[in-house]
Design an enzyme around this catalytic site. Sequence first.
Site, PDB file in Angstrom:
ATOM      1  N   GLU A 182       2.602   1.227   3.009  1.00 14.30           N
ATOM      2  CA  GLU A 182       1.475   2.160   3.016  1.00 14.30           C
ATOM      3  C   GLU A 182       1.138   2.568   1.598  1.00 14.30           C
ATOM      4  O   GLU A 182      -0.032   2.671   1.225  1.00 14.30           O
ATOM      5  CB  GLU A 182       1.816   3.394   3.860  1.00 14.30           C
ATOM      6  CG  GLU A 182       0.583   4.203   4.281  1.00 14.30           C
ATOM      7  CD  GLU A 182       0.126   5.209   3.237  1.00 14.30           C
ATOM      8  OE1 GLU A 182      -1.014   5.682   3.301  1.00 14.30           O
ATOM      9  OE2 GLU A 182       0.907   5.537   2.327  1.00 14.30           O
TER      10      GLU A 182
ATOM     11  N   ASP B 239       8.079   3.521   3.407  1.00 12.48           N
ATOM     12  CA  ASP B 239       8.075   3.210   1.974  1.00 12.48           C
ATOM     13  C   ASP B 239       7.669   4.452   1.189  1.00 12.48           C
ATOM     14  O   ASP B 239       7.017   5.350   1.722  1.00 12.48           O
ATOM     15  CB  ASP B 239       7.164   2.018   1.642  1.00 12.48           C
ATOM     16  CG  ASP B 239       5.707   2.258   1.975  1.00 12.48           C
ATOM     17  OD1 ASP B 239       5.432   2.909   3.000  1.00 12.48           O
ATOM     18  OD2 ASP B 239       4.829   1.808   1.213  1.00 12.48           O
TER      19      ASP B 239
HETATM   20 ZN   LIG Z   1       2.135   8.864   3.025  1.00 15.66          ZN
END
Ligand SMILES: [Zn+2]
Length: 398
Positions: free
Chosen positions: A140, A75
Amino acid sequence: MSATNPVANLQTLVRCPSVTPAEGGALSALEAMLLPLGFKVERMVATEPGMPDIENLYARLGTEGPHLMFAGHTDVVPPGDEASWRHPPFAAEIADGELFGRGAVDMKGGIACFVAAIARHIEKHGAPKGSISFLITGDEEGPAVNGTEKLLKWAAEKGERWDACLVGEPTNPDALGDMIKIGRRGSVSGRVTVLGIQGHAAYPHLADNPVRGLLPLASALMAPPFDTGTNDFPPSNLEVTSVDVGNPATNVIPARASFAFNIRFNDVWTADAVKAEILRRLDAATADGLLRPDRKPVRYDIAWAERPSHVFLTRNNALIASLSEAVESVTARVPQLSTTGGTSDARFIKDYCPVVEFGLVGQTMHMVDERVALADLETLTQIYGTFISRWFDNALLP
Ligand SMILES: [Zn+2]
């Protein structure tokens, strides 16, 4: 064999617009690179009430030990104003020896290089004598609730065990080879609200001004220092990050005043010990009779932010040496072993196996015109390749 070219791998990944929480095709693209290399690929969807579902990926090559894990995320943060990019953020265009795109550095570039490194290793030497796995999350950069932490738990419950992990986040401040991260500081946040009695500013004896109490409580947290640092960590540091009264009137003493704080702490402390020290300081400051002469002691409430980050330090010499020597042999530079910077998903991985972090140069991460030098992609692929060989050699020693 496919996937040996990190530039091509990265172009494929950048062209997937995987802004958290969207998968954007990035995990499918990674799966398509790993399947021909012999990996068994699994996709795990994590759910949490009130939050978007997140796709994650776990892939393993081999069934025996020793077992090396590569961890990271596909992501990316939003591109911001696309018009201000020199090249569109999801086009992966190459200009003047650099590849432009959101995630080029943080951290699709790290994934692209590790895939290329393992593909070259297989081409040259066959599969490693042991297992190698990818633990890749799509969460994340967002809340990180449906990401690495749940993916690790899910895999461990199926019997997965790892001997070491490399996280491919960008770790180098200026040039490839600067810095390996071998630990991270812990982080605790909270808000203190001082409770007073509202009244007329001209009649303070009828009121109780919480701002008078707020100042010494905030000062008591910021000084004296929590510690002087350790061999591996800088001194712990607390910052008051906001002071909030929200009182628009100049002739009114407010009923309450609050401040927020965040402390980054080293291995002198646990999160619980830090909290206890903060409470001790607050109570000492309120009990101090000088605070509010002739008045009632300061009353306060404290609210802790959820989920503190725990400090950790990796002491696995074989892992650190394998990576450090790989960096040195490819770049002729000795990397600094550091514990600086914010938290990362390594804070979850450390509960399962020793973990270190090494990736690209971080200068343009999260910025407009995020980009990576093609030469750095080749160098990082060589470092990862050397690391893979050395780590398995070390791990297989009797
Ligand atoms: Zn990162």
